[in-house]
Design a protein around this motif. Structure first.
Motif, mmCIF file in Angstrom:
data_model
loop_
_atom_site.group_PDB
_atom_site.id
_atom_site.type_symbol
_atom_site.label_atom_id
_atom_site.label_comp_id
_atom_site.label_asym_id
_atom_site.label_seq_id
_atom_site.Cartn_x
_atom_site.Cartn_y
_atom_site.Cartn_z
ATOM 1 N N GLY A 69 4.546 -4.023 -4.289
ATOM 2 C CA GLY A 69 3.381 -3.506 -5.005
ATOM 3 C C GLY A 69 2.472 -4.625 -5.460
ATOM 4 O O GLY A 69 2.884 -5.773 -5.614
ATOM 5 N N GLY A 70 1.233 -4.299 -5.700
ATOM 6 C CA GLY A 70 0.235 -5.293 -6.076
ATOM 7 C C GLY A 70 0.458 -5.879 -7.457
ATOM 8 O O GLY A 70 1.091 -5.272 -8.322
ATOM 9 N N TYR A 71 -0.066 -7.068 -7.673
ATOM 10 C CA TYR A 71 0.043 -7.795 -8.944
ATOM 11 C C TYR A 71 -1.000 -7.258 -9.909
ATOM 12 O O TYR A 71 -2.192 -7.200 -9.590
ATOM 13 N N GLY A 72 -0.563 -6.842 -11.086
ATOM 14 C CA GLY A 72 -1.495 -6.354 -12.110
ATOM 15 C C GLY A 72 -1.797 -7.463 -13.095
ATOM 16 O O GLY A 72 -0.987 -7.779 -13.950
ATOM 17 N N GLY A 88 1.436 -3.403 -12.527
ATOM 18 C CA GLY A 88 1.732 -3.670 -11.123
ATOM 19 C C GLY A 88 1.678 -2.409 -10.283
ATOM 20 O O GLY A 88 1.976 -1.312 -10.760
ATOM 21 N N GLY A 89 1.306 -2.562 -9.024
ATOM 22 C CA GLY A 89 1.251 -1.415 -8.123
ATOM 23 C C GLY A 89 2.632 -0.955 -7.676
ATOM 24 O O GLY A 89 3.622 -1.683 -7.771
ATOM 25 N N VAL A 90 2.696 0.258 -7.189
ATOM 26 C CA VAL A 90 3.949 0.835 -6.684
ATOM 27 C C VAL A 90 4.326 0.177 -5.366
ATOM 28 O O VAL A 90 3.479 -0.068 -4.518
ATOM 29 N N GLY A 115 5.239 -3.281 -15.110
ATOM 30 C CA GLY A 115 5.636 -3.497 -13.714
ATOM 31 C C GLY A 115 5.509 -2.231 -12.895
ATOM 32 O O GLY A 115 5.717 -1.116 -13.389
ATOM 33 N N GLY A 116 5.155 -2.392 -11.642
ATOM 34 C CA GLY A 116 5.016 -1.238 -10.752
ATOM 35 C C GLY A 116 6.362 -0.660 -10.338
ATOM 36 O O GLY A 116 7.382 -1.361 -10.299
#
Length: 357
Positions: free
Chosen positions: A31-34, A218-220, A255-256
């Motif tokens: 998943g993407g970094y938030g 964070g992304g899934v 966190g995703g």
């Protein structure tokens, strides 16, 4: 931004709410970094009215008058700071991008405050006028992804680290929250939930709630056949402690969730804890003003060993005043050790004692 919703057929479904890792045939993507919010303090804080009142101050003259030395002066002029006034519009991050050493920035801050005290004593030097005592909570770990055979582990919710001397600045201090484990024939483990490193003895009623500051999410993680993708990191907020009073609550990153997979769900992402850069040794504004009235105290006159003094000089420090402007985070390994920080705290405490009010 898109969120990948898991389903048994591994057919991606997108929505417009959060970023998702790419779905692969075998292993789901991460998943993407938030990213979390970073709040930087100005080099020296004065209000806009005071900035307008200041006459244009030649950088060379300023450096000579306040003993900053040729290295700092030439670096500033080389970066087109011909007038010291322009530095009141900058933050410390910008100066670090100009390749100024951390010691140079600290010495510059002390000299600018000394100039204001001597020539414009009516101008306030206080960093902020925030009056809130916010709640603080650690990061929240992402949930582990579902899996056909084994669920993914929940992500870690990291806890805030706060010095005991700073506890008075908060009404509530909460630890991190671990993400739930993903479902599967064998359920995934629940993520770790860290406690705060220091817990306040009580909870104050505090002022009325004010804006809430929340870290990134964070992304899934993406879907996969063998393994679901790991949920993205939820980065936390980085904010100088003196600015915390502007907010009613400061939350860490989230966190995703881990991605779905037929065999094993992905691991939940890390929810990072907030970062509060702290000074090596804090002095209140009255003490600072008294110290600024004295002549600069060179490093050679401090009770520190020669090796540490040479290391500080290498990083641009020249006086005790500069050390009072430096953050612990500026003196990091491999050059500096924790015992160096401890030693400097003891020395600065002794230096400040005669001026403490």
């Amino acid at each position: 931004m898109f969120q990948l919703l898991c389903c048994p057929t591994l057919t991606p479904v997108l929505s417009s709410t959060a970023a998702a890792g790419t779905a692969y045939v075998a292993v789901g993507g991460t998943g993407g970094y938030g990213a979390g919010l970073v709040i930087e303090a100005p080099v020296v804080h004065i209000d806009d009215t005071a900035k307008i009142r200041l006459p244009w101050l030649d950088t060379t003259t300023f450096c000579q008058k306040y003993g900053l030395g040729d290295e700092i002066c030439q670096q500033l002029i080389g970066e087109k700071y011909h007038k010291i006034n322009n530095l009141f519009e900058e933050d410390e991050t910008q100066l670090k991008k100009l390749h100024l050493k951390v010691g140079h920035i600290a010495e510059l801050k002390w000299a600018m405050k000394k100039m204001l005290l001597e020539e414009y004593p009516e101008i306030e030097l206080t960093d902020t006028k925030g009056e809130n005592a916010p709640k603080i909570q650690g990061g929240t770990g992402g949930a582990g992804g579902a899996g056909g055979k084994r669920g993914g582990h929940g992500g870690t919710g990291m806890a805030p680290r706060i010095g005991v001397e700073d506890l008075h600045g908060f009404t509530v201090i909460g630890g991190g929250v671990g993400g739930a484990g993903g479902s599967g024939a064998v359920d995934g483990m629940t993520g770790t939930s860290e406690p705060p490193e220091v817990v306040a003895a009580g909870v104050n009623t505090g002022p009325a709630p004010q804006p809430i500051l929340i870290g990134g999410q964070g992304g899934v993680g993406g879907q996969g056949v063998a393994l679901g993708g790991t949920g993205g990191v939820g980065a936390a907020t980085k904010i100088p402690l003196s600015y915390a009073a502007f907010f009613g609550k400061i939350a860490g990153g989230v966190g995703g969730a881990g991605g779905y997979a037929v065999n094993q769900g992905g691991q939940g992402g890390v929810g990072e804890a907030n970062i509060f850069p702290s000074l090596i040794f804090f002095i209140n504004e009255k003490t600072r003003r008294q110290m600024l009235q004295q002549a600069p105290l060179p490093l050679e006159e401090l009770e520190i060993d020669e090796e540490l003094r040479e290391l500080l000089e290498k990083h641009g420090f020249r006086t005790a005043g500069g050390l009072f402007e430096a953050f612990e985070q500026d003196l990091q390994p491999p050059d500096f050790k924790q015992e160096d920080i401890t030693s400097l705290k003891a020395v600065l405490k002794k230096v400040a004692a005669p001026h403490t009010v």
